[in-house]
Design a protein around this motif. Structure first.
Motif, PDB file in Angstrom:
ATOM      1  N   UNK A   2       0.831  -1.208   0.000  1.00  9.94           N
ATOM      2  CA  UNK A   2       0.000   0.000   0.000  1.00  9.94           C
ATOM      3  C   UNK A   2       0.865   1.258   0.000  1.00  9.94           C
ATOM      4  N   UNK A   3       1.860   1.274   0.852  1.00  8.70           N
ATOM      5  CA  UNK A   3       2.752   2.422   0.995  1.00  8.70           C
ATOM      6  C   UNK A   3       3.438   2.757  -0.343  1.00  8.70           C
ATOM      7  N   UNK A   4       3.975   1.717  -1.013  1.00  6.22           N
ATOM      8  CA  UNK A   4       4.679   1.947  -2.280  1.00  6.22           C
ATOM      9  C   UNK A   4       3.728   2.490  -3.346  1.00  6.22           C
ATOM     10  N   UNK A   5       2.530   1.916  -3.402  1.00  2.00           N
ATOM     11  CA  UNK A   5       1.563   2.376  -4.410  1.00  2.00           C
ATOM     12  C   UNK A   5       1.161   3.828  -4.154  1.00  2.00           C
ATOM     13  N   UNK A   6       0.965   4.179  -2.864  1.00  2.00           N
ATOM     14  CA  UNK A   6       0.555   5.543  -2.554  1.00  2.00           C
ATOM     15  C   UNK A   6       1.661   6.542  -2.838  1.00  2.00           C
ATOM     16  N   UNK A   7       2.882   6.217  -2.430  1.00  2.00           N
ATOM     17  CA  UNK A   7       4.008   7.139  -2.663  1.00  2.00           C
ATOM     18  C   UNK A   7       4.226   7.367  -4.156  1.00  2.00           C
ATOM     19  N   UNK A   8       4.156   6.292  -4.926  1.00  2.00           N
ATOM     20  CA  UNK A   8       4.463   6.412  -6.356  1.00  2.00           C
ATOM     21  C   UNK A   8       3.211   6.580  -7.206  1.00  2.00           C
ATOM     22  N   UNK A   9       2.088   6.865  -6.550  1.00  2.00           N
ATOM     23  CA  UNK A   9       0.825   7.148  -7.236  1.00  2.00           C
ATOM     24  C   UNK A   9       0.476   6.067  -8.271  1.00  2.00           C
ATOM     25  N   UNK A  10       0.575   4.827  -7.811  1.00  3.28           N
ATOM     26  CA  UNK A  10       0.233   3.690  -8.659  1.00  3.28           C
ATOM     27  C   UNK A  10      -1.069   3.110  -8.113  1.00  3.28           C
ATOM     28  N   UNK A  11      -1.954   2.655  -9.011  1.00  3.27           N
ATOM     29  CA  UNK A  11      -3.235   2.089  -8.575  1.00  3.27           C
ATOM     30  C   UNK A  11      -3.011   1.000  -7.526  1.00  3.27           C
ATOM     31  N   UNK A  12      -3.723   1.095  -6.395  1.00  2.99           N
ATOM     32  CA  UNK A  12      -3.556   0.132  -5.311  1.00  2.99           C
ATOM     33  C   UNK A  12      -4.844  -0.644  -5.074  1.00  2.99           C
ATOM     34  N   UNK A  13      -4.750  -1.978  -5.080  1.00  2.01           N
ATOM     35  CA  UNK A  13      -5.900  -2.814  -4.720  1.00  2.01           C
ATOM     36  C   UNK A  13      -5.443  -3.723  -3.585  1.00  2.01           C
TER      37      UNK A  13
END
Length: 237
Positions: free
Chosen positions: A35-46
């Motif tokens: 979750x953290x990586x997706x949020x930091x790099x603005x990548x879609x998170x599921x």
């Protein structure tokens, strides 16, 4: 397989980097990290797509003969993730970090653990090996230090002076152990991964991890072996 692998993003790269520097990451930590990586790099998170996220990374690691593998802790059955190098046997990989004499102590310790009844070796037994090493004899004090390092580096874990293989070691060395200890290394009858700390059926010899034993027999009034149906004589943990 003609399907193009999904793109690696900065989130995937960041996740991989942290995993590699950790050596091993517990499942709930890996989910938070995802979750953290997706949020930091603005990548879609599921939240339920960690396995897909990891298999994207794995498809890009394939040409490098590396892979993120999932394994279960033998203590509590919880999932863990580790980056495994498939190109070399793990003992050779350890060789860049340890001296020849330290590796010999590790191999001998691994022998004791794998050949034991319960998947543990006592520090007394391990330290007794130290002055029988071929490379050169090792003083007990020295051997104690080396064991401490193996615990810190997550190759061994220790409880009350008893040593067993760390989850990281089991994930990374599964192939090595199964091929080098063919007569004694067993896979768990329930989860089919390598079982070091396990219970063994007295009638047919299959083995099961303790957490798997717990789960499997939870609903049964009379525990019977899943393979030969004989009464399970070990104490259910």
């Amino acid at each position: 397989n003609t399907v193009m692998a999904a793109q690696m993003t900065d989130a995937h790269r960041r996740f991989l980097q942290v995993l590699m520097s950790n050596g091993i990451t517990e499942g709930s930590e890996a989910r938070k990290l995802h979750q953290h990586c997706c949020e930091i790099d603005k990548v879609y998170y599921a939240h339920d797509k960690l396995d897909d996220f990891i298999s994207t990374i794995n498809s890009h690691l394939q040409p490098l003969f590396m892979q993120i593998r999932k394994g279960l802790s033998e203590d509590d059955g919880r999932a863990h993730y580790a980056v495994v190098n498939l190109a070399e046997t793990e003992i050779t990989k350890m060789a860049s970090d340890y001296t020849e004499i330290e590796l010999e102590l590790f191999r001998k310790t691994m022998d004791l653990i794998i050949l034991s009844e319960n998947g543990f070796a006592s520090s007394t037994d391990i330290l007794n090996l130290a002055d029988q090493l071929k490379t050169k004899k090792m003083k007990k004090k020295e051997a104690e230090q080396v064991l401490k390092v193996f615990v810190e580096d997550k190759w061994l874990s220790e409880k009350n002076g008893e040593y067993t293989l760390h989850t990281r070691c089991i994930i990374e060395m599964e192939q090595y152990i199964l091929s080098n200890y063919q007569d004694v290394a067993r896979k768990c009858n329930i989860c089919h991964s390598l079982a070091i700390q396990s219970q063994v059926c007295e009638s047919c010899g299959i083995g099961m991890h303790l957490p798997c034993v717990r789960k499997y027999f939870r609903a049964q009034t009379e525990p019977r072996c899943p393979t030969c149906n004989e009464f399970w004589s070990c104490d259910i943990p």
